[in-house]
Design a protein around this motif. Sequence first.
Motif, PDB file in Angstrom:
ATOM      1  N   LEU A 184     -38.969 -35.594  25.252  1.00 18.95           N
ATOM      2  CA  LEU A 184     -38.111 -36.623  25.826  1.00 18.95           C
ATOM      3  C   LEU A 184     -37.546 -37.514  24.730  1.00 18.95           C
ATOM      4  O   LEU A 184     -38.188 -37.729  23.694  1.00 18.95           O
ATOM      5  N   ASP A 197     -43.984 -28.050  28.633  1.00 23.56           N
ATOM      6  CA  ASP A 197     -43.628 -29.410  28.245  1.00 23.56           C
ATOM      7  C   ASP A 197     -42.220 -29.446  27.667  1.00 23.56           C
ATOM      8  O   ASP A 197     -41.634 -28.413  27.323  1.00 23.56           O
ATOM      9  N   SER A 207     -45.432 -40.689  27.285  1.00 19.20           N
ATOM     10  CA  SER A 207     -45.318 -39.373  27.915  1.00 19.20           C
ATOM     11  C   SER A 207     -45.447 -39.487  29.427  1.00 19.20           C
ATOM     12  O   SER A 207     -45.959 -40.483  29.953  1.00 19.20           O
ATOM     13  N   ILE A 208     -44.988 -38.436  30.113  1.00 18.14           N
ATOM     14  CA  ILE A 208     -45.040 -38.357  31.575  1.00 18.14           C
ATOM     15  C   ILE A 208     -45.769 -37.078  31.961  1.00 18.14           C
ATOM     16  O   ILE A 208     -45.494 -36.012  31.389  1.00 18.14           O
ATOM     17  N   THR A 242     -47.973 -41.772  33.817  1.00 10.81           N
ATOM     18  CA  THR A 242     -47.509 -41.963  32.441  1.00 10.81           C
ATOM     19  C   THR A 242     -48.711 -42.292  31.566  1.00 10.81           C
ATOM     20  O   THR A 242     -49.714 -42.853  32.042  1.00 10.81           O
ATOM     21  N   TYR A 264     -33.943 -38.521  32.971  1.00  5.18           N
ATOM     22  CA  TYR A 264     -33.941 -37.080  33.199  1.00  5.18           C
ATOM     23  C   TYR A 264     -34.222 -36.793  34.665  1.00  5.18           C
ATOM     24  O   TYR A 264     -34.762 -37.624  35.402  1.00  5.18           O
ATOM     25  N   LEU A 286     -42.765 -34.665  28.216  1.00  2.00           N
ATOM     26  CA  LEU A 286     -42.846 -34.435  29.659  1.00  2.00           C
ATOM     27  C   LEU A 286     -43.756 -33.233  29.863  1.00  2.00           C
ATOM     28  O   LEU A 286     -43.395 -32.102  29.526  1.00  2.00           O
ATOM     29  N   GLN A 287     -44.955 -33.472  30.390  1.00  2.35           N
ATOM     30  CA  GLN A 287     -45.936 -32.423  30.588  1.00  2.35           C
ATOM     31  C   GLN A 287     -45.963 -32.047  32.073  1.00  2.35           C
ATOM     32  O   GLN A 287     -46.086 -32.914  32.933  1.00  2.35           O
ATOM     33  N   LEU A 301     -36.770 -39.827  35.645  1.00  2.00           N
ATOM     34  CA  LEU A 301     -37.806 -39.639  34.628  1.00  2.00           C
ATOM     35  C   LEU A 301     -37.344 -40.272  33.320  1.00  2.00           C
ATOM     36  O   LEU A 301     -36.403 -39.795  32.677  1.00  2.00           O
ATOM     37  N   ILE A 309     -34.419 -28.974  33.372  1.00  4.13           N
ATOM     38  CA  ILE A 309     -34.348 -30.419  33.179  1.00  4.13           C
ATOM     39  C   ILE A 309     -32.918 -30.777  32.787  1.00  4.13           C
ATOM     40  O   ILE A 309     -32.292 -30.112  31.962  1.00  4.13           O
ATOM     41  N   GLN A 317     -48.050 -37.959  39.674  1.00  7.98           N
ATOM     42  CA  GLN A 317     -47.115 -38.367  38.630  1.00  7.98           C
ATOM     43  C   GLN A 317     -47.686 -39.581  37.935  1.00  7.98           C
ATOM     44  O   GLN A 317     -48.024 -40.577  38.583  1.00  7.98           O
ATOM     45  N   ALA A 365     -38.974 -41.961  29.661  1.00  7.51           N
ATOM     46  CA  ALA A 365     -40.174 -42.100  28.844  1.00  7.51           C
ATOM     47  C   ALA A 365     -40.577 -43.572  28.773  1.00  7.51           C
ATOM     48  O   ALA A 365     -39.743 -44.437  28.466  1.00  7.51           O
TER      49      ALA A 365
END
Length: 296
Positions: free
Chosen positions: A252, A249, A288-289, A197, A258, A207-208, A272, A226, A195, A274
């Motif tokens: 967000l 993806d 992005s995550i 960012t 999330y 969110l990828q 989650l 989600i 995980q 951003a």
Amino acid sequence: MSEKRGPWFLFTGLLLGIGLGVAIAWGIPQSEPVNTAPASLRADFKDEYRFMIAAAYTVSGDLGRARARLATLGDPDPLLALGEQAQRLLAANVSIERVRILANLSEALQSQPLATPNDKTTPPLETSTPSEQQPPAVEPLPTTLEPTEDSNQPSPTPTTTDTPFPTRPLFPTATLRPTRTLTPTPGAPFALINQSTFCDPQKPGLLQVNLKNALGQPAAGQELVITWFAGEEHFFTGFKNEISPGYADFKLTSEIEYALSLSEGRTRITGLIAPVCTSEDGKPYPGSILLEFRQP
């Protein structure tokens, strides 16, 4: 002065109408229905046809027939066409069941690709040519002399005992070596292995998600859920094959927390949000995550 017309006037008109109708029906050639190729259908009709193919596969499980039917649509990339249609359905808030039907077919097509002539799935047979065969060694025939009871006999008469040759097949029987096929653990939940960012001003607030099965191969057709405060959305892997069959993806929104669920809720990632990134001109934008999962 009024003119009175009898019933013959109406009868004459009826006969003329019947005659004209018969002449049109039999004299003028009618258009005949012609079967058209699915590739010539309009885009929305192609979507319906594609969905019917996926629905038929869900019932029958005949992947070969589904692949052949998809080929009649003339799409350059049938997998990409399935993904684009699923994205359109998700954007239109269509029932998630219809999207899942397309996802199941997409997953099956990617998990069982067409075999190519260069594929070597059967190990070579261990056989030998006749030139490699060595003839068995010939053993000398033993000779046993048996004397007779008559001593006046000028010489003993030898008798021979033949020893049979060992039998050996000309060609040995070919033995196939068993092959081991690795398969992912069925039903095993995906585990989070990474995980992170990152900031990308070209693709802000994404969110990828990347999924891989136990063999390390991209896992397509997996449903992701989600959720956020008073909101929920479903999306699937396998609809952006230009990136990876196991990629998905989600867009967000800044300052919203999330939670992501997969494997039918057995794997859940919460918190989650951003990250806040800064562009070159000093303006903030959502980062992005990246989440990477693998099946044990």
